[in-house]
Structure formats: C-alpha cells, structure tokens
Scaffold this motif. Sequence first.
Motif, PDB file in Angstrom:
ATOM      1  N   ILE A  40       1.114  -0.925  -0.241  1.00 26.53           N
ATOM      2  CA  ILE A  40      -0.099  -0.029  -0.159  1.00 26.53           C
ATOM      3  C   ILE A  40       0.543   1.599  -0.203  1.00 26.53           C
ATOM      4  N   LEU A  41       1.706   0.963   0.875  1.00 30.15           N
ATOM      5  CA  LEU A  41       2.683   2.734   0.767  1.00 30.15           C
ATOM      6  C   LEU A  41       3.520   2.502  -0.775  1.00 30.15           C
ATOM      7  N   HIS A  42       3.618   1.204  -1.535  1.00 32.88           N
ATOM      8  CA  HIS A  42       4.025   2.058  -2.573  1.00 32.88           C
ATOM      9  C   HIS A  42       3.037   1.304  -3.371  1.00 32.88           C
ATOM     10  N   PHE A  43       1.785   1.905  -3.545  1.00 31.23           N
ATOM     11  CA  PHE A  43       1.052   1.672  -3.971  1.00 31.23           C
ATOM     12  C   PHE A  43       1.360   2.425  -5.724  1.00 31.23           C
ATOM     13  N   ARG A  44       1.956   3.758  -5.619  1.00 33.03           N
ATOM     14  CA  ARG A  44       2.147   4.565  -7.257  1.00 33.03           C
ATOM     15  C   ARG A  44       3.586   3.847  -7.410  1.00 33.03           C
ATOM     16  N   ASP A  45       4.167   3.144  -6.980  1.00 30.79           N
ATOM     17  CA  ASP A  45       5.950   3.154  -7.482  1.00 30.79           C
ATOM     18  C   ASP A  45       5.541   2.488  -9.183  1.00 30.79           C
ATOM     19  N   ASP A  46       6.559   2.792  -9.604  1.00 28.78           N
ATOM     20  CA  ASP A  46       7.038   2.365 -11.243  1.00 28.78           C
ATOM     21  C   ASP A  46       7.509   1.146 -11.059  1.00 28.78           C
ATOM     22  N   TYR A  47       7.296   0.415 -12.023  1.00 27.90           N
ATOM     23  CA  TYR A  47       7.956  -1.212 -11.439  1.00 27.90           C
ATOM     24  C   TYR A  47       8.014  -1.406 -13.095  1.00 27.90           C
ATOM     25  N   THR A  48       7.366  -0.910 -13.840  1.00 28.44           N
ATOM     26  CA  THR A  48       7.866  -1.381 -15.243  1.00 28.44           C
ATOM     27  C   THR A  48       9.184  -0.384 -15.926  1.00 28.44           C
ATOM     28  N   GLY A  49       9.037   1.212 -15.911  1.00 28.18           N
ATOM     29  CA  GLY A  49       9.391   1.725 -16.094  1.00 28.18           C
ATOM     30  C   GLY A  49       8.808   2.014 -17.722  1.00 28.18           C
ATOM     31  N   ARG A  50       7.683   2.240 -17.262  1.00 23.47           N
ATOM     32  CA  ARG A  50       6.439   2.698 -18.037  1.00 23.47           C
ATOM     33  C   ARG A  50       5.668   3.962 -17.212  1.00 23.47           C
ATOM     34  N   GLY A  51       5.929   3.586 -15.703  1.00 26.93           N
ATOM     35  CA  GLY A  51       5.254   4.646 -14.946  1.00 26.93           C
ATOM     36  C   GLY A  51       4.407   3.833 -14.158  1.00 26.93           C
ATOM     37  N   ALA A  52       3.527   4.158 -13.623  1.00 30.08           N
ATOM     38  CA  ALA A  52       2.355   3.418 -12.457  1.00 30.08           C
ATOM     39  C   ALA A  52       1.487   3.436 -12.974  1.00 30.08           C
ATOM     40  N   HIS A  53       0.926   1.798 -12.846  1.00 27.02           N
ATOM     41  CA  HIS A  53      -0.430   1.463 -13.488  1.00 27.02           C
ATOM     42  C   HIS A  53      -1.819   2.359 -12.959  1.00 27.02           C
ATOM     43  N   HIS A  54      -2.375   2.166 -14.211  1.00 25.33           N
ATOM     44  CA  HIS A  54      -4.062   3.301 -13.874  1.00 25.33           C
ATOM     45  C   HIS A  54      -4.770   2.319 -12.938  1.00 25.33           C
ATOM     46  N   PRO A  55      -4.769   3.181 -11.753  1.00 23.50           N
ATOM     47  CA  PRO A  55      -5.789   2.252 -10.450  1.00 23.50           C
ATOM     48  C   PRO A  55      -6.816   0.769 -10.374  1.00 23.50           C
ATOM     49  N   LEU A  56      -7.216   0.700 -12.075  1.00 24.80           N
ATOM     50  CA  LEU A  56      -8.558   0.136 -11.883  1.00 24.80           C
ATOM     51  C   LEU A  56      -7.576  -1.392 -13.203  1.00 24.80           C
ATOM     52  N   HIS A  57      -6.254  -1.234 -13.561  1.00 27.60           N
ATOM     53  CA  HIS A  57      -5.310  -2.361 -14.367  1.00 27.60           C
ATOM     54  C   HIS A  57      -5.843  -3.289 -13.724  1.00 27.60           C
TER      55      HIS A  57
END
Length: 368
Positions: A40-57
Amino acid sequence: MMKKILLTVLLIGAMKSVNAQSPQKDEVLDAMKRVADWQILHFRDDYTGRGAHHPLHWVNGAFYVGLAKYAEIAGTDDYYNWLKNIGTEHEWMLHKRKYHADDHAVGRMYFALYEKYGDKSMIEPTIEQFKYMTYHPATTSLDWPSPYHHDRWSWCDALFMSPPVWVKVYNETGDQRYLDFLMKEFKATTDFLFDEDESLYYRDQSYMDKEDNGTKIFWGRGNGWVFAGLAQILSDLDPKSEEYAYFLAIYKKMAARLLELQTEKGHWAMSLLGAEFYPTPETSGSSFFTYGLAWGVNNGILKGKKYEKAVIKAWNAMASYITEEGMLGYVQPIGAAPGQAFPDKTQLYGAGAFLSAGYEVYKLVGDK
C-alpha cells in the motif's frame, strides 16, 4: 550493489532452510500485514519503467483480490476503507475495455466490498456491463494471431481475471444467462489450452508447438492464475451443481499434478516442467498455487497429509522471500512465459497472490 548482493545471499540461505514446520496463526498474520502495508505504501511506484498503472488495471486488480481477503481477518477496517476509496474514486466502474478479461479483475474487489457493506451501487456498473456482454457476446476466434482475440478468453490468465466475477454476478442476480456465458466460454478456453496429458494449461496458442530445453512450456504464473481462479469459482458455486462438478474435475487434476511438480525448496518453477533450467524461485505463481491448494485442504477436497505438507512447505518458502522492509521478492515481472525473477524485484499481483495464500493458510493452521 553490495546491499543487493547481501540480500541475495540472505534469501538464498533462507531458501535452503525452508521446511514443513507449521507456522503459528500470528506469524501468518504478521507476514500478511507486512506485505500488505509495504505494498500500500508503494502502491503508485513504477515497477516497469513505463509509469504506474491505472488504479483499475489488472496488475492492481489482482492485488485488491488478495487485500480484500486480508481485510476480512486484519482486525481493522483500514484496509476495507482503502479499497473503498479506490472504488468511490472511479465510480465503481470496471476498466476501459468492455470485453477484455483483464479489465474485469477489479470487479472481484467490488463484490468483496458489496458483501461487506451491502451497497448495491458498488456492483451495479459491473452487472450492467456483463448484461451487455450476454446480449452481444464476442464471436472472435481463440486463435492467437486472429483479430480481436483478446475479446474472448484466449489466454490462460483470463481465467483468473473474469470468470470469478461472472459467478458473483450470477449469484447476485440469479439470472442463468450469466452462468451459461461463463460455462460456454470457460469450456471453449479449456478445450483449446488444456493439455490432458500434463493436466496444465498452455499460456496461449502460440506456446503449443514450442519447447524450452526440450520440455513443453507451461508457464508457472499462467497456471497459477488458472488454479487460483478455479478455487474462487468453486467457492461461489453450488457444490451439488453440474457446473461445480465440471470445475472440480479440472481443479483436482491440476492439484495432483502440482503436487508432483513442487520443488524441494517449496516453490514451483517458472517453467513447470523445466525446474532444472529455472532454479530461481518465483513467488507470484507459487503463491497462487499455495492459495489454491490450501483452499482445497480447508474445504475437504484435497485429502491426506501430503497436500497439507505441500501447503506448509510452500508458505514457508514464500514467507522467507519477504524482505526486512516487507516487500515480497522474487516476483517475475509482467510477461507471458518463463523468465527471470530477482530477490529485490516485486509487483502488485505478487503481493495479492501472497495475501490470498495467507488467508487460506491462516485458516488452515488456526484449525489445529
């Protein structure tokens, strides 16, 4: 660099020490809390190098599935409230692609919240979208190169993302059309992708005629998606129904095969038939298998100590890959085939799978 090397050494040491000693309830709950809170703390982190995913992804949707299970036993409504904020912010809509199974995954969370709060506005958009689909079903081919093949369940991951939501809609409405749609499409996918000799699913048609180091390619996480989806479907169907019997038969075949394929370290290989070529643990697929097997033990479907021992061994392995900060390591990145995983890399669906597994393991050890 030195920190990463040390982390790797520590985790490899943990891999060697994994055993079948049953954890205590509070140990399971603590591991779940650490993973949930870190994610939850890292919910909006970028794990792919393409930005964080949309919350409904779907990546996030798979996390919500596990977090909703943890919320049931967490002893606080904080996690429910966090999930409810996601739904409220997006007006309880599914993601943008009407037919694509991945964009239905968030519906599982909506139904979990509906079952908690009884607010039908949480599920009305999902029901309306699925109603449209029953009147306008996709008729495209399951062949992988064909146009619009993603409009049907042409890849095995889809069997986790969408079918459990169809069961929820059927149970809520009582409308047979939803169950009929589910059965027709699930059977079509299974007839197409399920290998009867191996009791495993190909990821999609493109892997049927390929080999990896001389073995058929059965992707670990891909089959984890299916197995976890089956457990969820069976949880919500009438055990006396023909539909239940259909899914149960597949579930039992897969469970027996997975028992044979579990590694000595407790996890399952990224290529299920090629463990010697993929020795690195992978925690997302393995956590889904742990969840599905534990569910079967808890519900009296998988009988005998061998299944329970496999669950405990797997859970101990998964818990050993949590970093000191609470991150679940060794989660294979987004993909469609066996690849690489690293002790300091994660993804939200890995945490979701781990929390789902923990939910069932918590119940399992609590009955002792």
